[in-house]
Scaffold this motif. Sequence first.
Motif, PDB file in Angstrom:
ATOM      1  N   ARG A 123     103.883  29.860  13.896  1.00  0.00           N
ATOM      2  CA  ARG A 123     103.763  28.407  14.053  1.00  0.00           C
ATOM      3  C   ARG A 123     102.504  28.087  14.852  1.00  0.00           C
ATOM      4  O   ARG A 123     102.304  28.586  15.954  1.00  0.00           O
ATOM      5  CB  ARG A 123     105.010  27.847  14.735  1.00  0.00           C
ATOM      6  CG  ARG A 123     106.252  28.103  13.876  1.00  0.00           C
ATOM      7  CD  ARG A 123     107.468  27.445  14.422  1.00  0.00           C
ATOM      8  NE  ARG A 123     107.815  27.972  15.740  1.00  0.00           N
ATOM      9  CZ  ARG A 123     108.959  27.673  16.356  1.00  0.00           C
ATOM     10  NH1 ARG A 123     109.815  26.852  15.810  1.00  0.00           N
ATOM     11  NH2 ARG A 123     109.222  28.199  17.530  1.00  0.00           N
ATOM     12  N   ASN A 131     105.961  23.445  17.951  1.00  0.00           N
ATOM     13  CA  ASN A 131     107.184  22.970  17.305  1.00  0.00           C
ATOM     14  C   ASN A 131     106.840  22.183  16.038  1.00  0.00           C
ATOM     15  O   ASN A 131     106.014  21.269  16.069  1.00  0.00           O
ATOM     16  CB  ASN A 131     107.976  22.092  18.272  1.00  0.00           C
ATOM     17  CG  ASN A 131     108.371  22.847  19.520  1.00  0.00           C
ATOM     18  OD1 ASN A 131     107.579  22.945  20.452  1.00  0.00           O
ATOM     19  ND2 ASN A 131     109.561  23.395  19.548  1.00  0.00           N
ATOM     20  N   ASP A 159     111.868  33.381  19.395  1.00  0.00           N
ATOM     21  CA  ASP A 159     110.505  32.850  19.494  1.00  0.00           C
ATOM     22  C   ASP A 159     109.674  33.702  20.440  1.00  0.00           C
ATOM     23  O   ASP A 159     110.039  33.880  21.603  1.00  0.00           O
ATOM     24  CB  ASP A 159     110.517  31.400  20.005  1.00  0.00           C
ATOM     25  CG  ASP A 159     111.131  30.448  18.996  1.00  0.00           C
ATOM     26  OD1 ASP A 159     111.419  30.877  17.870  1.00  0.00           O
ATOM     27  OD2 ASP A 159     111.317  29.267  19.350  1.00  0.00           O
ATOM     28  N   GLU A 193     111.762  32.093  23.869  1.00  0.00           N
ATOM     29  CA  GLU A 193     113.125  31.574  23.907  1.00  0.00           C
ATOM     30  C   GLU A 193     113.920  32.088  22.717  1.00  0.00           C
ATOM     31  O   GLU A 193     113.371  32.608  21.756  1.00  0.00           O
ATOM     32  CB  GLU A 193     113.121  30.043  23.919  1.00  0.00           C
ATOM     33  CG  GLU A 193     112.585  29.440  22.635  1.00  0.00           C
ATOM     34  CD  GLU A 193     113.103  28.026  22.407  1.00  0.00           C
ATOM     35  OE1 GLU A 193     114.136  27.643  22.968  1.00  0.00           O
ATOM     36  OE2 GLU A 193     112.465  27.318  21.609  1.00  0.00           O
TER      37      GLU A 193
HETATM   38 MG   LIG Z   1     110.793  26.662  20.897  1.00  0.00          MG
END
Ligand SMILES: [Mg+2]
Length: 328
Positions: free
Chosen positions: A178, A189, A256, A269
């Motif tokens: 990402r 995000n 993540d 996380e």
């Molecule tokens: Mg996150």
Amino acid sequence: MFGFWKTWKALEARGIMGINRRNADYVLKYNKRSLYPIVDDKIITKERALAAGIHVPEMYGVISTEKEIDKLDEIIGGRSDFVIKPAQGAGGDGILVVADRFEGRYRTVSGKIISHEEIEHQISSILTGLYSLGGHRDRALIEYRVVPDQIFKSISYEGVPDIRIIVLMGYPVMAMLRLPTRQSGGKANLHQGAIGVGVDLATGLTLRGTWLNNIITKHPDTTNAVDGVQLPNWDGFMKLAAGCYELCGLGYIGVDMVLDQEKGPLILELNARPGLNIQIANDCGLTLRTHAVEARLEALNAAGVTETPEERVKFVQEMFGHIPPVEG
Ligand SMILES: [Mg+2]
Ligand SMILES: Nc1ncnc2c1ncn2[C@@H]1O[C@H](COP(=O)(O)OP(=O)(O)O)[C@@H](O)[C@H]1O
């Protein structure tokens, strides 16, 4: 959003997982409720990871009450960069990434100048539960600011890209890189406007990109191609993700991770309800893969054996990895 529905429909034939199936057949089935706090509270996740010898961004301090906000200066110490986030936040909301000091103030990673009072106000909002899952009181966590590896410079705009791997019972099933954009304010995000790029489980090569649910080929800010990029240390990321099952005990999670310039791969996380857009970025449905893992587990179970994280990674890489192109 016609394009999006067309893509989603096309994937349906290829085992796409919808939200109802995810919740009923995976989240509810594999994630024990009593274990949720381990992943829903980033402070607890950190403590667990440290105990298991898994690397995470260093925690500088925790602020739990209004009165403790006075400790902020002491916690930051002389540092000029750090991150403040809600322990129970999600989706990148309420996170403040401070990159530098500037004339008695601070500069965020997206270039905004903020005062000490504004930071205190942000912490106060975190404590009241403005960003927490159920809206109940929360704690603010102050931690090391990750400095992304140089490899991401050409395909990322400010901030830190992260690598999300969905893991079923310790078996990585799908991965996505990402990438922050100008729009996402330095956060990775997707619904803040970051780009999601599929990743081949076998090689760590990036596949196609998606931005706000549309298929894209170039990063909108840097205009560089987002596909065909080799992620460094790929097997390290796969093993790290696979080992998170032993760490938290939850059977269906999104892990993540980030790649720090100096500290290497770190766990940022864990998520007990990982999103489904990863399927678009990989042009592949999740259930095709989760069913294969479930069949594997059944066979192993019948034989009375279990696999180590290394064996699990090998299995998924052989099973789900893309076949390298044959020359000539
Ligand atoms: Mg996150
Ligand atoms: N320590 C950090 N250093 C730099 N950027 C961070 C840090 N923590 C979070 N971020 C940025 O914010 C995004 C969201 O952080 P995360 O901890 O995953 O919280 P959330 O649960 O809100 O997604 C990350 O993907 C990353 O881009």
